[in-house]
Write a protein that holds these residues in place. Structure first.
Motif, short mmCIF file in Angstrom:
data_model
loop_
_atom_site.label_atom_id
_atom_site.label_comp_id
_atom_site.label_asym_id
_atom_site.label_seq_id
_atom_site.Cartn_x
_atom_site.Cartn_y
_atom_site.Cartn_z
N UNK A 1 33.03 34.46 38.02
CA UNK A 1 33.27 33.67 39.23
C UNK A 1 32.02 32.91 39.66
N UNK A 2 30.86 33.53 39.53
CA UNK A 2 29.62 32.86 39.91
C UNK A 2 29.34 31.66 39.01
N UNK A 3 29.62 31.79 37.74
CA UNK A 3 29.40 30.68 36.81
C UNK A 3 30.41 29.57 37.07
N UNK A 4 31.64 29.93 37.35
CA UNK A 4 32.66 28.92 37.60
C UNK A 4 32.34 28.10 38.84
N UNK A 5 31.59 28.66 39.76
CA UNK A 5 31.25 27.96 41.00
C UNK A 5 30.08 27.00 40.84
N UNK A 6 29.44 26.99 39.67
CA UNK A 6 28.29 26.12 39.46
C UNK A 6 28.72 24.66 39.37
N UNK A 7 27.84 23.73 39.75
CA UNK A 7 28.18 22.30 39.69
C UNK A 7 28.59 21.86 38.29
N UNK A 8 29.68 21.11 38.22
CA UNK A 8 30.14 20.53 36.96
C UNK A 8 31.00 21.41 36.10
N UNK A 9 31.09 22.70 36.42
CA UNK A 9 31.86 23.62 35.58
C UNK A 9 33.35 23.46 35.90
N UNK A 10 34.14 23.20 34.88
CA UNK A 10 35.58 23.02 35.06
C UNK A 10 36.36 24.30 34.81
N UNK A 11 35.94 25.07 33.81
CA UNK A 11 36.66 26.30 33.48
C UNK A 11 35.67 27.31 32.91
N UNK B 1 37.05 35.24 14.93
CA UNK B 1 36.68 35.34 16.33
C UNK B 1 35.99 36.65 16.66
N UNK B 2 34.84 36.54 17.32
CA UNK B 2 34.27 37.64 18.07
C UNK B 2 34.62 37.42 19.54
N UNK B 3 34.53 38.47 20.32
CA UNK B 3 34.70 38.33 21.78
C UNK B 3 33.69 37.31 22.31
N UNK B 4 34.08 36.56 23.34
CA UNK B 4 33.16 35.59 23.89
C UNK B 4 33.59 35.08 25.25
N UNK B 5 32.70 34.31 25.87
CA UNK B 5 32.96 33.63 27.14
C UNK B 5 32.72 32.15 26.93
N UNK B 6 33.73 31.33 27.22
CA UNK B 6 33.63 29.88 27.06
C UNK B 6 33.45 29.23 28.43
N UNK B 7 32.51 28.30 28.49
CA UNK B 7 32.26 27.52 29.70
C UNK B 7 32.54 26.06 29.37
N UNK B 8 33.36 25.39 30.20
CA UNK B 8 33.75 24.01 29.93
C UNK B 8 33.34 23.10 31.07
N UNK B 9 32.89 21.89 30.68
CA UNK B 9 32.46 20.90 31.67
C UNK B 9 32.72 19.53 31.09
N UNK B 10 32.60 18.52 31.94
CA UNK B 10 32.77 17.14 31.46
C UNK B 10 31.55 16.66 30.68
#
Length: 727
Positions: A237-247, A260-269
Motif C-alpha cells: 500500500x505504501x508503494x502504491x501511494x507513491x507518485x506515478x505508481x499505477x499498480x 516464474x519465481x514469486x515477485x512484486x510488480x510495480x507499474x507506472x507510465x
C-alpha cells in the motif's frame, strides 16, 4: 516432429496479391540431422509490381547475421540482384515458419540447402511461365537480375510481368530442382552488410527495449535475492501511494527460474518512476531453503570431492589404473573456472498485451516456441491464443534462449487486460537474475610412455547436478579430446548442489572445457618434450571420421589437422623462439558446434597484466563462407568475448544463495583498447557449411594461458586471470 510428407502443392504455392504482385509460399523439408527429426521451413517471397522482391526473414536476429544471410540464400537461387531485395522480419510461429530458434550455431547447417531450394522453386515456376508464354522449352531459358531471357530470340521479361502466369504454374517436384553451381554464385560468398545496420547506426528503434505501444505501462519486477525464495509480505500500500505508481501486483511463481519465481510488480507510465518506487519496496522473503549456498562453500566441497571417488563415469575405456602404474612419466594438475553471467548490453525485456482471452507479445527471444509453451502453461491459454513478435536482440549469447522475462511480462499483463505492459530489468536485476555458465573443477592426470607418447588420460570433473545428472550446460561429452584418439581414457564426474540457475553461454560447455583440456594438454606436451601442435597432430593421426553419437556429425581428423597446420603457418609458430624475453606464443585447437578452429596468440606482460598483441585464427566451417564480412565479424567477436572472460575479471560469486555482482564494474566486459589484432583465415573443405556463432571462441582462452606460460613460465590454472598470478 515426424518426417514430413510433402505434396508438390504443399511444397510450393503461388498466388497473386493486391496490386498485381506475386506471393510464393514455399514449404521445404529440413534435413535436421544435427537435431533429430526433419522440420519444415516456410519462406515467404513476394515479387512486387515494380520487380522488387520482399523476402521474409524467419529467424531472430541477435547479431549473428541470420536476418541477412537466409534471404541471401533465397535471393541467390531466385536469381535476383541484391539491390532488388527488401527483407522483412516474420513473427514467430513454427506451424508456419518451422524452427525459428537462434542458438547453437545451427541456422546455417540446418537451412543451407532447404532455403536455397525455396529460391530455386520460385525461379522454376517463373521460368515455366515464360516458357509457356514463348512456346519454348524451359531448359533453353536463362535468368538473372529478376528477369527471364531467351538467348535464341533475344526476348526478356521481368519476374513481375510473369506474376499472373507464374501463379497458375504447377509446383515443381522438389527432387527435380537444380541448384546453382557455386562457381555461378553472385550473392553467396559476397560481403553484404547487415540489413539493420543503417538503422542501428542512425539510432532508430529496433530493439525490444525501444518498443512502445499507446497507453503502455512500464513494469519492474522485484524477486527474492536468493534464487527460489518465496514471498511473505511487503509494504504494497505504501508503494502504491507513491507518485506515478499505477499498480502494485504480487506474482505467484511456480518455483522454477525458467518461468516464474514469486515477485512484486510495480507499474507506472514511465520506467524511471517505476524503478524509483521499487527502491522504496520492502519485502519479507522466506529464504530458509536457499540461503545456504556460497562460492566459498562450493570451492571447499569441490576440493574434497576431487580427492575422493567420483559419482559416476562419463566414459571409461581401457585399464586406466594399469596404464598409470606402468607409465614412464605422469603429469597431473587441477584446473577450475567460475560461474559467468551473459552480460547482454540490452537488459531483459518484453512487452505484452492481454485482451479478449488472448495475448500478444513483443520479445527479443532466441527461442520463441519455448516461450509460447511456458506462457501457455502459466496463463492456462491454448498456444494458438499467443502471438509472438520478434524484436531485434541487443545481445543474446544464449541468455535469451530462456524466456523467463516473457512469462513474467505475460503474468503481469494478464492481471491488467487491455493495458499494454512493458517489463524491463535494470542492470542489477539483469546481472543477478541470469542463467549462469556453471563453474567447474577438474583433476587431471596423463600417462606417457618412454617415447613421450600419451598412453592414458584421466579427468575427474566436479560441477553441479541433481538426481545424478548435470545441470544445464554442465555436461561433458564422452568424446571430449583426447577420448576417441587414445585407447585408455577415464572421464568421470561428481556433482555439487546449488540454487543457481544455469544456462547456455556462447559455445556452451566448450567455452570452459576447451580452457582446461587444451591448457592441460600443453603441460602434457611439455612433459613429453614437444609442443602442443605436434602432440595434437600425433593424436589426430591419419584422416578419418570418428563417430560422436546419434544425430551428431562425425569428427573428421583431417579437418582438424588442416586448421592446425594452417594456423601454425599463419602465425610463424616455428619462429616463436626468436621472440624477445617476456613475450610468448600459445596454441590451442578445439572442435565446437561442427566448426574446427585452431588459434595462436602472442602475449606479453605490461604493468603486471597480460597484453595480447595478435591472435591468429584458422577455421574450417565447410565449403562455403556465405557472407565473408559477417563470418569475419563472428570470429573476431568470439575471440574478443573469450579474452574478456579470461582477462577482464569476469566471475559470478554467491553469498547466502544470492549473487554479489550487480553491474559491469564487478563483471566487466572486454574494452576496445584491450582488443588485439585478430587475423582470420578459413580453410575450405568439401563439407556442407556450418555456423559461426560459437566455434571460434573456445580455443582463445587456452591459447592465452599457454602463451602466458611461454612468456612467463607460470601456469594459469584458474580463471579469471588477475595480477597476483604474476607477482
Amino acid at each position: 516432429m515426424n518426417a514430413p510428407i510433402l505434396s508438390r502443392r504443399r511444397f510450393l504455392s503461388a498466388s497473386l496479391v493486391a496490386g498485381g504482385g506475386l506471393l510464393f509460399d514455399l514449404n521445404i523439408p529440413l534435413a535436421g540431422a544435427a537435431e533429430g527429426a526433419p522440420q519444415i521451413l516456410t519462406a515467404f517471397v513476394r515479387i512486387l509490381p515494380d520487380n522488387r522482391v520482399v523476402i521474409g526473414a524467419k529467424n531472430a536476429e541477435i547479431g549473428q547475421g541470420a536476418k541477412t544471410m537466409l534471404p541471401m540464400l533465397i535471393a541467390e537461387e531466385l536469381d535476383v540482384d541484391w539491390a532488388q531485395v527488401t527483407i522483412e522480419q516474420t513473427h514467430a510461429d513454427q506451424k508456419i515458419f518451422g524452427g525459428q530458434t537462434a542458438g547453437g550455431s545451427r541456422t546455417t547447417p540446418r537451412e543451407w540447402l532447404p532455403t536455397r531450394k525455396a529460391g530455386a522453386a520460385a525461379r522454376a515456376m517463373l521460368v515455366a511461365a515464360a516458357a509457356q508464354l514463348w512456346g519454348v522449352a524451359p531448359a533453353t531459358l536463362k535468368t538473372g537480375s529478376g528477369k527471364v531471357s531467351d538467348p535464341a530470340s533475344g526476348k526478356s521479361i521481368s519476374y513481375a510481368a510473369l506474376a499472373a502466369a507464374a501463379a497458375q504454374q504447377p509446383a515443381p517436384d522438389p527432387a527435380t530442382l537444380k541448384l546453382k553451381d557455386p562457381k555461378d554464385f553472385r550473392i553467396i560468398g559476397q560481403s553484404i552488410g547487415g540489413v539493420d545496420t543503417p538503422a542501428i547506426v542512425a539510432g532508430k528503434p529496433l530493439f525490444g527495449i525501444d518498443f512502445k505501444l499507446p497507453g503502455m505501462l512500464y513494469a519492474v519486477l522485484e524477486t527474492c535475492p536468493a534464487f527460489g525464495g518465496t514471498f511473505q509480505s511487503a509494504n504494497l500500500d505504501a508503494v502504491k501511494a507513491l507518485p506515478g505508481v499505477a499498480h502494485v501486483l504480487t506474482i505467484k511463481g511456480d518455483g522454477t527460474p525458467e518461468s516464474l519465481f514469486d515477485g512484486v510488480a510495480i507499474l507506472s507510465s514511465s520506467w524511471w518512476s517505476a524503478n524509483q518506487a521499487r527502491e522504496a519496496l520492502k519485502v519479507e522473503w522466506d529464504m530458509s531453503a536457499v540461503s545456504g549456498f556460497s562460492t566459498e562453500g562450493y570451492a571447499a566441497q569441490a576440493a574434497e570431492r576431487l580427492k575422493g571417488k567420483a559419482d559416476g563415469d562419463i566414459v571409461r575405456a581401457g585399464d586406466v589404473d594399469a596404464a598409470f602404474a606402468t607409465a614412464a612419466k605422469t603429469v597431473s594438475a587441477e584446473y577450475d573456472y567460475p560461474f559467468l553471467a551473459h552480460g547482454t548490453l540490452e537488459p531483459q525485456n518484453c512487452t505484452a498485451l492481454f485482451k479478449d482471452g488472448a495475448i500478444e507479445i513483443w520479445a527479443p527471444t532466441q527461442n520463441p516456441e519455448s516461450g509460447r509453451g511456458l506462457v501457455a502453461k502459466a496463463l492456462n491459454l491454448p498456444p494458438d491464443k499467443i502471438r509472438i513478435n520478434f524484436t531485434r536482440i541487443g545481445g543474446g549469447f544464449g541468455r535469451r534462449l530462456m524466456n523467463d522475462y516473457m512469462v513474467q511480462a505475460a503474468a503481469i499483463a494478464a492481471q491488467l487486460p487491455g493495458v499494454p505492459v512493458k517489463l524491463l530489468y535494470n542492470r542489477q536485476q539483469d546481472m543477478q537474475r541470469d542463467f549462469y555458465r556453471p563453474a567447474g573443477w577438474h583433476g587431471f592426470r596423463a600417462a606417457l610412455d618412454k617415447t613421450g607418447k600419451l598412453t592414458a588420460f584421466h579427468d575427474h570433473f566436479v560441477t553441479f547436478g541433481k538426481d545424478s545428472k548435470p545441470v544445464r550446460s554442465a555436461e561433458m561429452p564422452a568424446t571430449e579430446i583426447p577420448a576417441g584418439l587414445i585407447d585408455t581414457v577415464l572421464l568421470e564426474q561428481s556433482f555439487l548442489s546449488s540454487n543457481m540457475p544455469t544456462g547456455w553461454l556462447r559455445a556452451p560447455g566448450s567455452n570452459a572445457l576447451a580452457f582446461v583440456t587444451q591448457a592441460f594438454l600443453d603441460e602434457v606436451a611439455q612433459a613429453a618434450g614437444k609442443d602442443l601442435p605436434t602432440l595434437m597432430l600425433e593424436l589426430l593421426g591419419e584422416p578419418r571420421e570418428l563417430p560422436r553419437g546419434p544425430n551428431a556429425q562425425p569428427f573428421v581428423t583431417g579437418r582438424a589437422r588442416g586448421v592446425i597446420e594452417k594456423v601454425v603457418a599463419m602465425s610463424g609458430w616455428a619462429d616463436r623462439g626468436k621472440l624477445p624475453k617476456g613475450r610468448g606464443k600459445g596454441f590451442a585447437f578445439y572442435y565446437s558446434h561442427m566448426g574446427y578452429f585452431a588459434e595462436v596468440l602472442e602475449v606479453a606482460l605490461v604493468d603486471g597484466m597480460p597484453k595480447v598483441a595478435t591472435v591468429w585464427v584458422a577455421g574450417d566451417v565447410g565449403s562455403q563462407i556465405i557472407n565473408p564480412m559477417n563470418a569475419l565479424h563472428q570470429a573476431q567477436g568470439s575471440v574478443i568475448e573469450g579474452l574478456g572472460q579470461a582477462l577482464a575479471g569476469q566471475k559470478i560469486t554467491q553469498v547466502a544463495g544470492a549473487v554479489e555482482q550487480a553491474n559491469f564494474d564487478t563483471h566487466p566486459l572486454q574494452r576496445i583498447p584491450d582488443t588485439p589484432q585478430i587475423i582470420v583465415e578459413f580453410v575450405k573443405t568439401d563439407y556442407p557449411p556450418t555456423g559461426m556463432g560459437e566455434p571460434a571462441l573456445p580455443p582463445v582462452i587456452p591459447a592465452l594461458v599457454n602463451a602466458l606460460h611461454a612468456a612467463t613460465g607460470k601456469r594459469i590454472r584458474t580463471l579469471p586471470i588477475v595480477p597476483e598470478m604474476f607477482a
